[in-house]
Design a protein around this motif. Sequence first.
Motif, mmCIF file in Angstrom:
data_model
loop_
_atom_site.group_PDB
_atom_site.id
_atom_site.type_symbol
_atom_site.label_atom_id
_atom_site.label_comp_id
_atom_site.label_asym_id
_atom_site.label_seq_id
_atom_site.Cartn_x
_atom_site.Cartn_y
_atom_site.Cartn_z
ATOM 1 N N LEU A 1 0.792 -1.208 0.000
ATOM 2 C CA LEU A 1 0.000 0.000 0.000
ATOM 3 C C LEU A 1 0.841 1.283 0.000
ATOM 4 O O LEU A 1 0.569 2.172 -0.791
ATOM 5 N N PRO A 2 1.857 1.419 0.842
ATOM 6 C CA PRO A 2 2.615 2.673 0.831
ATOM 7 C C PRO A 2 3.212 2.997 -0.539
ATOM 8 O O PRO A 2 3.222 4.138 -0.959
ATOM 9 N N ASP A 3 3.678 1.995 -1.260
ATOM 10 C CA ASP A 3 4.267 2.217 -2.567
ATOM 11 C C ASP A 3 3.214 2.655 -3.581
ATOM 12 O O ASP A 3 3.476 3.480 -4.431
ATOM 13 N N ARG A 4 2.020 2.117 -3.476
ATOM 14 C CA ARG A 4 0.956 2.459 -4.416
ATOM 15 C C ARG A 4 0.402 3.852 -4.179
ATOM 16 O O ARG A 4 -0.236 4.414 -5.060
ATOM 17 N N ASN A 5 0.613 4.400 -3.008
ATOM 18 C CA ASN A 5 0.095 5.729 -2.689
ATOM 19 C C ASN A 5 1.077 6.845 -2.995
ATOM 20 O O ASN A 5 0.785 7.993 -2.729
ATOM 21 N N ARG A 6 2.218 6.499 -3.518
ATOM 22 C CA ARG A 6 3.257 7.487 -3.815
ATOM 23 C C ARG A 6 3.594 7.460 -5.301
ATOM 24 O O ARG A 6 3.575 6.418 -5.940
ATOM 25 N N ILE A 7 3.919 8.625 -5.826
ATOM 26 C CA ILE A 7 4.306 8.742 -7.225
ATOM 27 C C ILE A 7 5.800 8.999 -7.265
ATOM 28 O O ILE A 7 6.286 9.970 -6.701
ATOM 29 N N SER A 8 6.525 8.127 -7.931
ATOM 30 C CA SER A 8 7.973 8.276 -8.045
ATOM 31 C C SER A 8 8.322 8.853 -9.414
ATOM 32 O O SER A 8 8.038 8.248 -10.441
ATOM 33 N N LEU A 9 8.940 10.021 -9.404
ATOM 34 C CA LEU A 9 9.373 10.625 -10.661
ATOM 35 C C LEU A 9 10.701 10.063 -11.140
ATOM 36 O O LEU A 9 11.126 10.356 -12.250
ATOM 37 N N ARG B 1 4.800 16.807 -12.709
ATOM 38 C CA ARG B 1 5.927 17.304 -11.913
ATOM 39 C C ARG B 1 5.550 18.563 -11.134
ATOM 40 O O ARG B 1 5.912 18.716 -9.964
ATOM 41 N N ALA B 2 4.805 19.456 -11.766
ATOM 42 C CA ALA B 2 4.384 20.688 -11.092
ATOM 43 C C ALA B 2 3.449 20.369 -9.924
ATOM 44 O O ALA B 2 3.556 20.979 -8.851
ATOM 45 N N ALA B 3 2.546 19.419 -10.111
ATOM 46 C CA ALA B 3 1.626 19.039 -9.040
ATOM 47 C C ALA B 3 2.391 18.432 -7.866
ATOM 48 O O ALA B 3 2.111 18.743 -6.704
ATOM 49 N N ILE B 4 3.367 17.591 -8.169
ATOM 50 C CA ILE B 4 4.171 16.979 -7.107
ATOM 51 C C ILE B 4 5.007 18.036 -6.397
ATOM 52 O O ILE B 4 5.155 18.005 -5.173
ATOM 53 N N ASN C 1 2.224 12.218 -2.691
ATOM 54 C CA ASN C 1 1.066 11.422 -2.299
ATOM 55 C C ASN C 1 0.046 11.464 -3.440
ATOM 56 O O ASN C 1 -0.394 12.539 -3.857
ATOM 57 N N ALA C 2 -0.345 10.292 -3.938
ATOM 58 C CA ALA C 2 -1.203 10.206 -5.120
ATOM 59 C C ALA C 2 -2.552 10.896 -4.912
ATOM 60 O O ALA C 2 -3.046 11.587 -5.816
ATOM 61 N N ASP C 3 -3.154 10.748 -3.739
ATOM 62 C CA ASP C 3 -4.450 11.382 -3.484
ATOM 63 C C ASP C 3 -4.345 12.898 -3.494
ATOM 64 O O ASP C 3 -5.206 13.594 -4.045
ATOM 65 N N LYS C 4 -3.281 13.422 -2.902
ATOM 66 C CA LYS C 4 -3.088 14.872 -2.885
ATOM 67 C C LYS C 4 -2.821 15.404 -4.290
ATOM 68 O O LYS C 4 -3.302 16.485 -4.655
ATOM 69 N N VAL C 5 -2.080 14.654 -5.086
ATOM 70 C CA VAL C 5 -1.815 15.058 -6.470
ATOM 71 C C VAL C 5 -3.129 15.078 -7.260
ATOM 72 O O VAL C 5 -3.403 16.029 -7.991
ATOM 73 N N ARG C 6 -3.953 14.038 -7.097
ATOM 74 C CA ARG C 6 -5.255 13.995 -7.791
ATOM 75 C C ARG C 6 -6.105 15.207 -7.413
ATOM 76 O O ARG C 6 -6.691 15.869 -8.282
#
Length: 59
Positions: A10-18, A39-42, A48-53
């Motif tokens: 779960l922790p890996d799926r909730n993060r976006i790695s550039l 990149r700008a959103a991150i 955090n994927a939810d925050k980026v969405r």
Amino acid sequence: MADDKNTSGLPDRNRISLSEDYEVRDWTKSLGVTEDELRAAIDAVGNNADKVRDHLKAG
């Protein structure tokens, strides 16, 4: 830090790695944005994927 391909969860799926090309490709496709927009959103809210969405929906 690079992803450990031998472990996932779960922790890996909730993060976006550039730093991983396949993640950038998959997330830009999933979110319907360009790499620059991702990149700008991150930069604005972190990886955090939810925050980026939420940020992309608001912006």
